[in-house]
Design a protein around this motif. Structure first.
Motif: not given
Length: 362
Positions: A310-331
């Motif tokens: 998921e990609v969320i616009f928060v004004g001065d930056s993007l908040k990017v949520k991703a899932v790593n190789e161990n299926n863990e969510e990272m920000m």
């Protein structure tokens, strides 16, 4: 800078409410002229600690020393401590001059001395010309400055702030954070503040005390609290953070080699106090802004693959949520210009410098 403050020392302070231990053997010191903020979730003991210092509650054991004098048996008014409350507690029937003068009047200062001190306070808090107005005629920010002036006009050895900016809107709160800090630095008064606002704590303080379940998790500079948390609780409580669990399998000087999932090895820099972690299970704490996102190859020694969720616009930056190789969510954080590149389902490479993470013992 004149310094009117005092040293405060808490030694093994304990406070029970019936069978509930609200403050659990808390010990810390505040240096003369220092600004300490106590921060923690609801029920962590921060407000109880402030009440114990002020004398509104009695300790069950331990000692509280102000300028090396034990004060726990003194009543609140005998401690001569300045206090600033969230609701300001200004007297509506008194004008601004009378409000600020009140602590001096009850201490039996002469009329000439009262006038001199009040005028100096009005200058200090930038409220010259409003002394004949009443609290209801002032804005929230002005009322807050009047309350601050009243709390420090009698030169107390210690100033206590109880959620001082909680009643203000965000923009005014941010402005008042700096104003209070500048005034505190100018007069050099020892100050202890309690707040639930993380930004306020990091902005205003020389030191931040993180509390959890009646105990101190960490006391440190704002920079170290944010960049070098000493526990998972502190890391997750302050801002957003990624926690990667692993085990130290090798060290070379200050560099620890940590094995994580899929036998992948990451590197992290150890501080002197981290030496006890050698060979133990650890967590790597990594702030979102310290992760670099690339599409084809890693730029730093530490890296792992991930899929954009998921990609969320928060004004001065993007908040990017991703899932790593161990299926863990990272920000992560990214520039708004990267929005078209970081679409959900896109494979990316997360990489970061060795010095941009910190180690925490599990």
């Amino acid at each position: 800078m004149s310094t009117i403050g005092a040293n405060l020392l808490m030694n093994n302070v304990v406070k029970y409410y019936k069978s509930f231990k609200a403050v659990d053997e808390v010990s810390f010191g505040v240096e003369k002229g220092e600004f300490l903020t106590i921060l923690g979730p609801s029920g962590s003991g921060k407000t109880s600690l402030l009440k114990l210092i002020a004398g509104f509650e009695k300790i069950n054991s331990g000692e509280i020393l102000l300028n090396k004098e034990n004060i726990e048996k003194k009543r609140p008014y005998e401690r001569n401590i300045g206090m600033l409350f969230q609701n300001y507690a200004l007297f509506p029937h008194m004008n601004i001059f009378q409000n600020i003068a009140y602590p001096l009047k009850i201490r039996k200062f002469s009329k000439d001395k009262i006038k001199e001190k009040v005028i100096n306070m009005l200058k200090l808090v930038d409220l010259e010309g409003v002394e004949n107005r009443y609290p209801k005629q002032l804005s929230g920010g002005q009322q807050q400055r009047v309350a601050l002036a009243r709390a420090i006009v009698f030169n107390p050895p210690l100033l206590l702030l109880d959620e001082p900016l909680g009643a203000l809107d965000k923009q005014l709160r941010q402005k008042m954070q700096l104003e209070i800090k500048h005034i505190q630095q100018r007069i050099g008064i020892t100050t202890i503040s309690v707040t639930h606002d993380q930004e306020e704590a990091l902005t205003m303080s020389d030191k931040v005390c993180i509390m959890n379940k009646g105990r101190i998790e960490q006391i440190d500079t704002p920079e170290n609290i944010y960049e070098k948390p000493k526990s998972i609780f502190v890391a997750e409580f302050i801002g957003e953070i990624n926690i990667i669990k692993g085990k130290i399998v090798q060290t070379e000087g200050k560099i620890a080699f940590i094995e994580i999932f899929n036998k992948r090895i990451l590197k992290a820099e150890m501080d002197a106090e981290d030496q006890y972690l050698r060979g133990k299970a650890v967590s790597i704490a990594l702030r979102p802004e310290n992760i670099n996102i690339t599409l084809d190859k890693a730029q730093y020694e530490n890296s792992m693959k991930a899929i954009v969720k998921e990609v969320i616009f928060v004004g001065d930056s993007l908040k990017v949520k991703a899932v790593n190789e161990n299926n863990e969510e990272m920000m992560m954080k990214a520039a708004p210009s990267d929005k078209n590149l970081l679409t959900p389902g896109k494979e990316i490479i997360l990489n970061w410098e060795i010095t941009k993470s910190s180690l925490i013992g599990n």
